[in-house]
Motif scaffolding. Structure first.
Motif, PDB file in Angstrom:
ATOM      1  N   GLN A   1     -70.145 -15.566 121.383  1.00 19.69           N
ATOM      2  CA  GLN A   1     -70.016 -14.259 122.015  1.00 19.69           C
ATOM      3  C   GLN A   1     -70.971 -13.301 121.344  1.00 19.69           C
TER       4      GLN A   1
ATOM      5  N   ASN B   1     -63.039 -13.604 121.396  1.00 24.37           N
ATOM      6  CA  ASN B   1     -63.027 -12.472 122.315  1.00 24.37           C
ATOM      7  C   ASN B   1     -62.036 -11.406 121.859  1.00 24.37           C
ATOM      8  N   LEU B   2     -60.866 -11.821 121.355  1.00 27.09           N
ATOM      9  CA  LEU B   2     -59.913 -10.857 120.798  1.00 27.09           C
ATOM     10  C   LEU B   2     -60.535 -10.093 119.627  1.00 27.09           C
TER      11      LEU B   2
ATOM     12  N   GLY C   1     -71.158  -8.223 124.582  1.00 21.38           N
ATOM     13  CA  GLY C   1     -69.907  -8.830 125.006  1.00 21.38           C
ATOM     14  C   GLY C   1     -70.091 -10.140 125.754  1.00 21.38           C
TER      15      GLY C   1
ATOM     16  N   TYR D   1     -63.791  -9.598 119.205  1.00 26.20           N
ATOM     17  CA  TYR D   1     -64.793  -8.710 119.801  1.00 26.20           C
ATOM     18  C   TYR D   1     -64.145  -7.406 120.296  1.00 26.20           C
ATOM     19  N   LEU D   2     -62.983  -7.520 120.921  1.00 28.80           N
ATOM     20  CA  LEU D   2     -62.299  -6.339 121.446  1.00 28.80           C
ATOM     21  C   LEU D   2     -61.865  -5.373 120.346  1.00 28.80           C
ATOM     22  N   GLN D   3     -61.750  -5.877 119.101  1.00 31.92           N
ATOM     23  CA  GLN D   3     -61.362  -5.042 117.956  1.00 31.92           C
ATOM     24  C   GLN D   3     -62.514  -4.885 116.958  1.00 31.92           C
ATOM     25  N   LYS D   4     -63.751  -5.134 117.404  1.00 28.33           N
ATOM     26  CA  LYS D   4     -64.896  -5.131 116.482  1.00 28.33           C
ATOM     27  C   LYS D   4     -65.085  -3.797 115.768  1.00 28.33           C
TER      28      LYS D   4
ATOM     29  N   TYR E   1     -55.227  -8.942 115.605  1.00 26.32           N
ATOM     30  CA  TYR E   1     -54.357  -9.294 116.724  1.00 26.32           C
ATOM     31  C   TYR E   1     -52.941  -9.494 116.186  1.00 26.32           C
TER      32      TYR E   1
END
Length: 121
Positions: free
Chosen positions: A97, A66-67, A102, A69-72, A17
């Motif tokens: 999470q 969550n951020l 998700g 997870y979005l870039q996993k 991020y």
């Protein structure tokens, strides 16, 4: 400071991020710190983690998780299971999470999830 991008290796981890100004963000450890751990063990494991002499690693908040997870797929190395966040809920619970579905929810702190440390830059 160098111009960083999501996925860059930097300060002991992988950038997942970057803020709008491009000068601050979050870095994830490149791999899980342990197998499954209860919430207290997860907090302790992150606080003791050292990578490239950086010692300010911590468990991510619910939103930071969550951020991540979005870039996993960019960060890599995640199992298809749940990861703890540092965000508590009603004393005996903390948020997690699932990195397969998700799903975001809370669970008893004495149950187990996987652990991935992060740090700010």
């Amino acid at each position: 400071m160098q111009q960083l991008q999501i996925g860059d290796t930097y300060q002991g981890g992988i950038v997942f991020y970057i803020d709008g100004a491009g000068s601050h963000g979050l870095i994830a450890s490149p791999k899980d710190l342990s197998g499954e751990a209860d919430w207290d063990e997860a907090i302790e494991c992150c606080s003791q983690h050292v990578s490239e002499d950086f010692t300010d690693w911590r468990l991510p908040t619910e939103e930071e998780l969550n951020l991540l997870y979005l870039q996993k797929d960019v960060v890599g190395g995640f199992v298809r299971f749940s990861y703890w966040s540092a965000t508590e809920y009603a004393g005996h619970f903390a948020f997690f999470q699932n990195f397969h579905t998700g799903e975001r929810d809370n669970d008893f702190k004495d149950n187990t999830c996987y652990v991935r440390a992060i740090r700010s830059f």
